[in-house]
Design a protein around this motif. Structure first.
Motif, mmCIF file in Angstrom:
data_model
loop_
_atom_site.group_PDB
_atom_site.id
_atom_site.type_symbol
_atom_site.label_atom_id
_atom_site.label_comp_id
_atom_site.label_asym_id
_atom_site.label_seq_id
_atom_site.Cartn_x
_atom_site.Cartn_y
_atom_site.Cartn_z
ATOM 1 N N GLN A 1 16.571 -5.856 -21.428
ATOM 2 C CA GLN A 1 16.192 -4.902 -22.469
ATOM 3 C C GLN A 1 16.517 -5.448 -23.858
ATOM 4 O OE1 GLN A 1 18.715 -1.430 -22.744
ATOM 5 N NE2 GLN A 1 16.950 -0.098 -23.125
ATOM 6 N N GLN A 2 15.629 -5.173 -24.810
ATOM 7 C CA GLN A 2 15.871 -5.521 -26.207
ATOM 8 C C GLN A 2 16.824 -4.481 -26.817
ATOM 9 O OE1 GLN A 2 14.664 -8.394 -27.561
ATOM 10 N NE2 GLN A 2 13.960 -8.725 -25.465
ATOM 11 N N PRO A 3 17.585 -4.845 -27.844
ATOM 12 C CA PRO A 3 18.542 -3.893 -28.433
ATOM 13 C C PRO A 3 17.905 -2.594 -28.932
ATOM 14 C CG PRO A 3 18.919 -6.101 -29.280
ATOM 15 C CD PRO A 3 17.664 -6.161 -28.461
ATOM 16 N N GLU A 4 16.631 -2.643 -29.316
ATOM 17 C CA GLU A 4 15.954 -1.449 -29.817
ATOM 18 C C GLU A 4 15.576 -0.480 -28.696
ATOM 19 O OE1 GLU A 4 14.990 -4.596 -30.402
ATOM 20 O OE2 GLU A 4 15.410 -4.878 -32.531
ATOM 21 N N GLY A 5 15.683 -0.917 -27.434
ATOM 22 C CA GLY A 5 15.406 -0.037 -26.313
ATOM 23 C C GLY A 5 14.125 -0.334 -25.569
ATOM 24 N N TYR A 6 13.460 -1.424 -25.879
ATOM 25 C CA TYR A 6 12.223 -1.752 -25.174
ATOM 26 C C TYR A 6 12.378 -3.059 -24.417
ATOM 27 C CZ TYR A 6 11.246 -4.978 -29.031
ATOM 28 O OH TYR A 6 11.330 -5.991 -29.951
ATOM 29 N N TRP A 7 11.395 -3.347 -23.562
ATOM 30 C CA TRP A 7 11.370 -4.583 -22.792
ATOM 31 C C TRP A 7 10.164 -5.396 -23.207
ATOM 32 C CZ3 TRP A 7 13.736 -0.374 -20.981
ATOM 33 C CH2 TRP A 7 14.916 -0.543 -20.249
ATOM 34 N N ASP A 8 10.250 -6.666 -23.028
ATOM 35 C CA ASP A 8 9.177 -7.619 -23.234
ATOM 36 C C ASP A 8 8.542 -7.447 -24.595
ATOM 37 O OD1 ASP A 8 6.449 -9.119 -22.512
ATOM 38 O OD2 ASP A 8 8.027 -9.722 -21.117
ATOM 39 N N LYS A 9 7.275 -7.045 -24.639
ATOM 40 C CA LYS A 9 6.560 -6.980 -25.910
ATOM 41 C C LYS A 9 6.307 -5.554 -26.364
ATOM 42 C CE LYS A 9 4.532 -11.413 -25.065
ATOM 43 N NZ LYS A 9 3.416 -12.179 -24.610
ATOM 44 N N GLY A 10 7.209 -4.676 -26.110
ATOM 45 C CA GLY A 10 7.053 -3.299 -26.561
ATOM 46 C C GLY A 10 6.776 -2.335 -25.434
ATOM 47 N N ILE A 11 5.957 -1.344 -25.730
ATOM 48 C CA ILE A 11 5.742 -0.244 -24.794
ATOM 49 C C ILE A 11 5.033 -0.698 -23.528
ATOM 50 C CG2 ILE A 11 4.696 2.032 -24.467
ATOM 51 C CD1 ILE A 11 6.970 1.964 -26.516
ATOM 52 N N SER A 12 3.846 -1.248 -23.693
ATOM 53 C CA SER A 12 3.073 -1.569 -22.493
ATOM 54 C C SER A 12 3.570 -2.851 -21.852
ATOM 55 C CB SER A 12 1.590 -1.657 -22.814
ATOM 56 O OG SER A 12 1.360 -2.641 -23.807
ATOM 57 N N GLY A 13 3.530 -3.955 -22.577
ATOM 58 C CA GLY A 13 4.001 -5.229 -22.039
ATOM 59 C C GLY A 13 3.259 -5.612 -20.774
ATOM 60 N N PRO A 14 3.637 -6.714 -20.184
ATOM 61 C CA PRO A 14 2.995 -7.134 -18.936
ATOM 62 C C PRO A 14 3.293 -6.131 -17.825
ATOM 63 C CG PRO A 14 4.384 -8.879 -19.835
ATOM 64 C CD PRO A 14 4.644 -7.655 -20.633
ATOM 65 N N LYS A 15 2.345 -5.991 -16.919
ATOM 66 C CA LYS A 15 2.520 -5.052 -15.816
ATOM 67 C C LYS A 15 3.818 -5.360 -15.069
ATOM 68 C CE LYS A 15 -0.041 -2.579 -12.389
ATOM 69 N NZ LYS A 15 -1.321 -2.371 -11.753
ATOM 70 N N PHE A 16 4.548 -4.321 -14.803
ATOM 71 C CA PHE A 16 5.832 -4.332 -14.087
ATOM 72 C C PHE A 16 6.998 -4.874 -14.911
ATOM 73 C CE2 PHE A 16 2.665 -4.942 -10.570
ATOM 74 C CZ PHE A 16 2.651 -3.613 -10.187
ATOM 75 N N ASP B 1 23.555 6.775 -19.807
ATOM 76 C CA ASP B 1 23.859 5.433 -20.290
ATOM 77 C C ASP B 1 23.179 5.222 -21.646
ATOM 78 O OD1 ASP B 1 24.753 2.507 -19.191
ATOM 79 O OD2 ASP B 1 22.979 2.378 -20.470
ATOM 80 N N PRO B 2 23.899 4.698 -22.642
ATOM 81 C CA PRO B 2 23.315 4.531 -23.985
ATOM 82 C C PRO B 2 22.058 3.659 -24.003
ATOM 83 C CG PRO B 2 25.677 4.092 -24.031
ATOM 84 C CD PRO B 2 25.306 4.309 -22.595
ATOM 85 N N ARG B 3 21.965 2.683 -23.128
ATOM 86 C CA ARG B 3 20.774 1.827 -23.096
ATOM 87 C C ARG B 3 19.556 2.603 -22.614
ATOM 88 N NH1 ARG B 3 23.804 -2.340 -19.354
ATOM 89 N NH2 ARG B 3 24.381 -0.292 -18.570
ATOM 90 N N ILE B 4 19.760 3.460 -21.636
ATOM 91 C CA ILE B 4 18.646 4.265 -21.128
ATOM 92 C C ILE B 4 18.275 5.334 -22.147
ATOM 93 C CG2 ILE B 4 17.946 5.878 -19.318
ATOM 94 C CD1 ILE B 4 19.561 4.060 -17.393
ATOM 95 N N ARG B 5 19.263 5.923 -22.785
ATOM 96 C CA ARG B 5 18.984 6.907 -23.834
ATOM 97 C C ARG B 5 18.197 6.254 -24.970
ATOM 98 N NH1 ARG B 5 20.514 11.668 -23.357
ATOM 99 N NH2 ARG B 5 20.543 12.127 -25.566
ATOM 100 N N ALA B 6 18.526 5.003 -25.303
ATOM 101 C CA ALA B 6 17.790 4.295 -26.360
ATOM 102 C C ALA B 6 16.327 4.112 -25.974
ATOM 103 C CB ALA B 6 18.444 2.940 -26.644
ATOM 104 N N THR B 7 16.065 3.800 -24.718
ATOM 105 C CA THR B 7 14.686 3.633 -24.263
ATOM 106 C C THR B 7 13.935 4.953 -24.302
ATOM 107 O OG1 THR B 7 15.257 1.774 -22.849
ATOM 108 C CG2 THR B 7 13.221 2.930 -22.333
ATOM 109 N N CYS B 8 14.561 6.014 -23.833
ATOM 110 C CA CYS B 8 13.908 7.324 -23.856
ATOM 111 C C CYS B 8 13.562 7.718 -25.293
ATOM 112 C CB CYS B 8 14.803 8.375 -23.207
ATOM 113 S SG CYS B 8 15.084 8.119 -21.436
ATOM 114 N N GLU B 9 14.484 7.522 -26.189
ATOM 115 C CA GLU B 9 14.233 7.843 -27.605
ATOM 116 C C GLU B 9 13.139 6.946 -28.175
ATOM 117 O OE1 GLU B 9 13.936 9.651 -30.958
ATOM 118 O OE2 GLU B 9 15.337 10.443 -29.470
#
Length: 160
Positions: free
Chosen positions: A64-79, A98-106
């Motif tokens: 996970q990126q510090p901002e709460g997303y993975w790879d290239k943002g919202i959609s990113g590569p499948k899976f 967990d703060p990391r999951i809360r960051a992703t939800c936000e």
């Protein structure tokens, strides 16, 4: 009336309760959903905590990126994108506090809910109904049902 266990060649519960460090969610879900233990039960709490320290959840969170997303943002590569990662974390029983999951939800709620409630990203067409549903389910699993943005998005999904 016969139970589902009567149809099996043996009782799978002892096997499902094993402390498997590669898939700790199996023990958690067995305690909670098959044996009906309460979330406050000490064994359930320990099994839930193990999900965050072993198996696939810490591996997913490590990417996970510090901002709460993975790879290239919202959609990113499948899976491997944010939408998929959040859905997998929810299905694997990760802790929504967990703060990391809360960051992703936000991150998702602040970047993906359009003014009409549609779930989309960066002006693209959106997640589609399937993706919107799985994302909404994950957010609900993580305790965000009371969030107005999610309620608007789920209303949009139900109406469309």
């Amino acid at each position: 009336m016969p139970s589902w266990k009567d149809k099996l060649n043996g009782d799978p519960v002892p096997w499902l309760l094993e402390n498997d460090k590669t898939q700790p969610a199996v023990r958690y879900y067995t305690l909670r959903d098959i044996l009906g233990r309460d979330e406050n039960d000490s064994e359930v709490k320990a099994a839930k905590a193990a999900i965050m320290t072993s198996g696939p959840v810490p591996v997913i969170l490590a990417a996970q990126q510090p901002e709460g997303y993975w790879d290239k943002g919202i959609s990113g590569p499948k899976f491997r994108g944010t939408q998929w990662s959040l859905a997998f974390l929810a299905q694997l029983g990760a802790d929504g506090a967990d703060p990391r999951i809360r960051a992703t939800c936000e991150y998702l709620l602040s970047h993906c809910v359009a003014s009409n409630g549609a779930l989309s990203w960066s002006g693209k067409a959106g997640f589609g109904h399937c993706g919107a549903g799985s994302m909404g389910a994950a957010l609900i699993d993580f305790g965000w049902l009371g969030d107005q943005r999610l309620q608007i998005a789920m209303e949009w999904l139900a109406q469309t």
